[in-house]
Design a protein around this motif. Structure first.
Motif, mmCIF file in Angstrom:
data_model
loop_
_atom_site.group_PDB
_atom_site.id
_atom_site.type_symbol
_atom_site.label_atom_id
_atom_site.label_comp_id
_atom_site.label_asym_id
_atom_site.label_seq_id
_atom_site.Cartn_x
_atom_site.Cartn_y
_atom_site.Cartn_z
ATOM 1 N N VAL A 111 1.882 8.683 -0.485
ATOM 2 C CA VAL A 111 2.751 8.385 0.647
ATOM 3 C C VAL A 111 2.049 7.526 1.704
ATOM 4 O O VAL A 111 2.636 6.581 2.225
ATOM 5 N N ASP A 112 0.790 7.832 1.992
ATOM 6 C CA ASP A 112 0.069 7.042 2.992
ATOM 7 C C ASP A 112 -0.056 5.590 2.554
ATOM 8 O O ASP A 112 0.109 4.669 3.345
ATOM 9 N N GLU A 113 -0.353 5.393 1.277
ATOM 10 C CA GLU A 113 -0.465 4.034 0.720
ATOM 11 C C GLU A 113 0.880 3.318 0.816
ATOM 12 O O GLU A 113 0.964 2.158 1.219
ATOM 13 N N LEU A 114 1.960 4.026 0.460
ATOM 14 C CA LEU A 114 3.304 3.451 0.517
ATOM 15 C C LEU A 114 3.644 3.019 1.945
ATOM 16 O O LEU A 114 4.093 1.894 2.171
ATOM 17 N N LEU A 115 3.412 3.901 2.903
ATOM 18 C CA LEU A 115 3.732 3.593 4.296
ATOM 19 C C LEU A 115 2.900 2.428 4.820
ATOM 20 O O LEU A 115 3.400 1.578 5.548
ATOM 21 N N MET A 116 1.648 2.383 4.401
ATOM 22 C CA MET A 116 0.764 1.286 4.807
ATOM 23 C C MET A 116 1.313 -0.048 4.286
ATOM 24 O O MET A 116 1.361 -1.035 5.002
ATOM 25 N N GLN A 117 1.740 -0.049 3.026
ATOM 26 C CA GLN A 117 2.276 -1.278 2.420
ATOM 27 C C GLN A 117 3.580 -1.691 3.104
ATOM 28 O O GLN A 117 3.801 -2.864 3.394
ATOM 29 N N ILE A 118 4.473 -0.719 3.351
ATOM 30 C CA ILE A 118 5.743 -1.038 4.016
ATOM 31 C C ILE A 118 5.460 -1.650 5.392
ATOM 32 O O ILE A 118 6.036 -2.663 5.761
ATOM 33 N N GLU A 119 4.549 -1.044 6.128
ATOM 34 C CA GLU A 119 4.193 -1.530 7.464
ATOM 35 C C GLU A 119 3.633 -2.949 7.384
ATOM 36 O O GLU A 119 3.993 -3.827 8.164
ATOM 37 N N LYS A 120 2.771 -3.168 6.390
ATOM 38 C CA LYS A 120 2.123 -4.475 6.215
ATOM 39 C C LYS A 120 3.143 -5.598 6.003
ATOM 40 O O LYS A 120 3.001 -6.693 6.520
ATOM 41 N N PHE A 121 4.184 -5.310 5.221
ATOM 42 C CA PHE A 121 5.149 -6.361 4.872
ATOM 43 C C PHE A 121 6.385 -6.416 5.747
ATOM 44 O O PHE A 121 7.212 -7.304 5.582
ATOM 45 N N THR A 122 6.520 -5.474 6.687
ATOM 46 C CA THR A 122 7.725 -5.498 7.539
ATOM 47 C C THR A 122 7.407 -5.634 9.014
ATOM 48 O O THR A 122 8.312 -5.629 9.832
#
Length: 123
Positions: A111-122
């Motif tokens: 989940v932390d990795e997912l949220l980090m990626q979402i934040e990075k691209f949005t």
């Protein structure tokens, strides 16, 4: 700040359910589709999707074909796509990225990795 809208495209409702629960708890607005075509229809009908979480292994149109179709579409080409896949073998990440995915998250999802990626691209 308005909610970011995440579109989850996955042929397994259990994955959609789990992702939605996590993302809604973190303050995201979530849409879901069980096929790429259904996802494309949602994008066409909704003015703003901030990011797509794309399952790479689906019947009919897989994630690679779906990302390719999105990149060719004037309406969808600028939406970042995170490849979400159980394929975590050497080369799978590169294959997803070369197909046009902005990022890659393997299942089971961190989940932390997912949220980090979402934040990075949005952001």
């Amino acid at each position: 700040m308005p909610l970011k809208t995440v579109l989850i495209i996955d042929d397994d409702n259990r994955n959609i359910f789990a992702l939605k629960a996590v993302l809604k708890a973190k303050g995201f607005d979530c849409l879901s589709a069980t096929s790429a075509q259904e996802g494309f229809t949602l994008i066409e009908n909704k003015e703003k999707v901030d990011i797509v979480l794309m399952d790479m292994m689906m019947p009919d149109m897989d994630g690679y074909q779906a990302i390719s179709a999105m990149k060719k579409s004037g309406h969808m080409q600028n939406i970042p796509v995170l490849a979400v896949t159980a394929q975590a073998m050497v080369g799978d990440r590169e294959r997803c990225l070369s197909a046009g995915a902005s990022g890659y998250v393997s299942k089971p999802i961190n989940v932390d990795e997912l949220l980090m990626q979402i934040e990075k691209f949005t952001s």
